[in-house]
Design a protein around this motif. Structure first.
Motif, mmCIF file in Angstrom:
data_model
loop_
_atom_site.group_PDB
_atom_site.id
_atom_site.type_symbol
_atom_site.label_atom_id
_atom_site.label_comp_id
_atom_site.label_asym_id
_atom_site.label_seq_id
_atom_site.Cartn_x
_atom_site.Cartn_y
_atom_site.Cartn_z
ATOM 1 N N ILE A 1 0.870 -1.168 0.000
ATOM 2 C CA ILE A 1 0.000 0.000 0.000
ATOM 3 C C ILE A 1 0.914 1.227 0.000
ATOM 4 O O ILE A 1 1.888 1.290 0.757
ATOM 5 N N THR A 2 0.612 2.164 -0.892
ATOM 6 C CA THR A 2 1.457 3.353 -1.062
ATOM 7 C C THR A 2 0.577 4.590 -1.023
ATOM 8 O O THR A 2 -0.397 4.703 -1.775
ATOM 9 N N THR A 3 0.947 5.533 -0.147
ATOM 10 C CA THR A 3 0.216 6.796 -0.093
ATOM 11 C C THR A 3 0.694 7.686 -1.239
ATOM 12 O O THR A 3 1.813 7.540 -1.741
ATOM 13 N N ASN A 4 -0.155 8.606 -1.636
ATOM 14 C CA ASN A 4 0.248 9.613 -2.611
ATOM 15 C C ASN A 4 1.032 10.693 -1.877
ATOM 16 O O ASN A 4 0.736 10.994 -0.713
ATOM 17 N N PRO A 5 2.039 11.302 -2.528
ATOM 18 C CA PRO A 5 2.746 12.403 -1.861
ATOM 19 C C PRO A 5 1.768 13.553 -1.617
ATOM 20 O O PRO A 5 0.851 13.784 -2.405
ATOM 21 N N SER A 6 1.938 14.221 -0.510
ATOM 22 C CA SER A 6 1.029 15.308 -0.153
ATOM 23 C C SER A 6 1.831 16.470 0.400
ATOM 24 O O SER A 6 2.387 16.379 1.495
ATOM 25 N N GLY A 7 1.910 17.536 -0.366
ATOM 26 C CA GLY A 7 2.656 18.711 0.074
ATOM 27 C C GLY A 7 4.107 18.344 0.349
ATOM 28 O O GLY A 7 4.799 17.813 -0.497
ATOM 29 N N ALA A 8 4.548 18.622 1.560
ATOM 30 C CA ALA A 8 5.930 18.339 1.944
ATOM 31 C C ALA A 8 6.133 16.880 2.350
ATOM 32 O O ALA A 8 7.260 16.453 2.578
ATOM 33 N N CYS A 9 5.048 16.111 2.425
ATOM 34 C CA CYS A 9 5.149 14.702 2.860
ATOM 35 C C CYS A 9 5.412 13.791 1.663
ATOM 36 O O CYS A 9 4.710 13.855 0.646
ATOM 37 N N PRO A 10 6.405 12.912 1.777
ATOM 38 C CA PRO A 10 6.702 11.983 0.682
ATOM 39 C C PRO A 10 5.742 10.784 0.706
ATOM 40 O O PRO A 10 4.961 10.618 1.632
ATOM 41 N N GLN A 11 5.844 9.976 -0.334
ATOM 42 C CA GLN A 11 5.104 8.714 -0.351
ATOM 43 C C GLN A 11 5.577 7.824 0.791
ATOM 44 O O GLN A 11 6.759 7.811 1.129
ATOM 45 N N ILE A 12 4.644 7.093 1.340
ATOM 46 C CA ILE A 12 4.972 6.101 2.366
ATOM 47 C C ILE A 12 4.389 4.768 1.891
ATOM 48 O O ILE A 12 3.265 4.715 1.379
ATOM 49 N N THR A 13 5.164 3.702 2.042
ATOM 50 C CA THR A 13 4.688 2.380 1.633
ATOM 51 C C THR A 13 4.736 1.416 2.814
ATOM 52 O O THR A 13 5.517 1.596 3.750
ATOM 53 N N ASP A 14 3.883 0.438 2.744
ATOM 54 C CA ASP A 14 3.888 -0.638 3.729
ATOM 55 C C ASP A 14 3.555 -1.927 2.990
ATOM 56 O O ASP A 14 2.752 -1.942 2.061
ATOM 57 N N LEU A 15 4.186 -3.001 3.424
ATOM 58 C CA LEU A 15 4.043 -4.314 2.782
ATOM 59 C C LEU A 15 3.208 -5.218 3.672
ATOM 60 O O LEU A 15 3.377 -5.221 4.900
ATOM 61 N N ILE A 16 2.310 -5.970 3.057
ATOM 62 C CA ILE A 16 1.548 -6.975 3.787
ATOM 63 C C ILE A 16 1.812 -8.329 3.132
ATOM 64 O O ILE A 16 1.747 -8.461 1.904
ATOM 65 N N ASN A 17 2.159 -9.310 3.963
ATOM 66 C CA ASN A 17 2.377 -10.671 3.484
ATOM 67 C C ASN A 17 1.108 -11.477 3.731
ATOM 68 O O ASN A 17 0.540 -11.425 4.828
ATOM 69 N N ILE A 18 0.683 -12.216 2.720
ATOM 70 C CA ILE A 18 -0.536 -13.011 2.816
ATOM 71 C C ILE A 18 -0.169 -14.478 2.614
ATOM 72 O O ILE A 18 0.476 -14.833 1.624
ATOM 73 N N THR A 19 -0.560 -15.298 3.576
ATOM 74 C CA THR A 19 -0.384 -16.745 3.464
ATOM 75 C C THR A 19 -1.748 -17.354 3.172
ATOM 76 O O THR A 19 -2.734 -17.030 3.849
ATOM 77 N N ILE A 20 -1.811 -18.216 2.174
ATOM 78 C CA ILE A 20 -3.065 -18.859 1.794
ATOM 79 C C ILE A 20 -2.948 -20.349 2.096
ATOM 80 O O ILE A 20 -2.152 -21.062 1.479
ATOM 81 N N LEU A 21 -3.732 -20.800 3.068
ATOM 82 C CA LEU A 21 -3.726 -22.208 3.452
ATOM 83 C C LEU A 21 -4.613 -23.023 2.514
ATOM 84 O O LEU A 21 -5.641 -22.526 2.036
ATOM 85 N N PRO A 22 -4.255 -24.274 2.259
ATOM 86 C CA PRO A 22 -5.138 -25.138 1.472
ATOM 87 C C PRO A 22 -6.454 -25.373 2.229
ATOM 88 O O PRO A 22 -6.486 -25.309 3.459
ATOM 89 N N SER A 23 -7.502 -25.654 1.505
ATOM 90 C CA SER A 23 -8.804 -25.933 2.113
ATOM 91 C C SER A 23 -8.799 -27.304 2.770
ATOM 92 O O SER A 23 -8.147 -28.222 2.295
#
Length: 171
Positions: free
Chosen positions: A56-78
């Motif tokens: 997820i990445t924010t848009n730059p806003s004024g003096a604030c730069p982009q900020i990103t964060d990573l999410i890891n998703i594990t998918i278990l078998p049914s």
């Protein structure tokens, strides 16, 4: 990070930040990747692989730069129940042997039926069923459902046993 099950997809994302955009993965975002609470439907390859990462990445806003964060998703078998193959028995029998199995995503199973006989130990994968006289001849439908599924939905498998007329003889 998120742990999901392949039978509970899509995955609901809970992003915080505005405006921001989700990216990554080969699946689809709904309603769009710019919705913080979008759902993500992984591709077939991601489901088979069992994991993926989204950013997820924010848009730059004024003096604030982009900020990103990573999410890891594990998918278990049914979880998967296997009640065995349908079979036919002679109406002279008083009990049936039921033998089922479940995969590693479930810790057990539960047998049910809608007829008059008795499942002697419904929480055992290998159990017996005591026939009721009204079931001869006829069919008995059984369902084996997975239990201990964690965050996954249960899975059912059906078994049909056909009971023939009892054999009689007279001298």
């Amino acid at each position: 990070d998120i742990v999901a099950c392949s039978n509970t997809l899509p995955i609901t994302l809970n992003g915080i930040g505005s405006p921001a955009t989700w990216s990554g993965g080969n699946g689809t975002y709904s309603p769009s990747s710019s919705n913080m609470n979008a759902t993500y439907m992984p591709s077939a390859a991601e489901i088979t692989n069992g994991s993926l990462s989204l950013t997820i990445t924010t848009n730059p806003s004024g003096a604030c730069p982009q900020i990103t964060d990573l999410i890891n998703i594990t998918i278990l078998p049914s979880p998967i129940a296997n009640a065995g193959n349908d079979f036919t028995v002679c109406g002279n029998l008083t009990t049936l042997n039921l033998s089922g199995s479940v995969n590693a995503q479930a810790t057990g199973g539960f047998w049910t039926t809608t007829v008059s006989g008795t499942i002697n130990n419904p929480t055992s994968l290998n159990t017996t069923y005591t026939l009721h006289p009204s079931e001869k001849p006829g069919t008995v439908n059984f369902t084996l459902s997975t239990t201990g599924n964690g965050s996954c939905n249960a899975h059912d498998d059906n078994l049909i046993v056909t009971i023939t007329d009892p054999v009689t003889v007279s001298a």
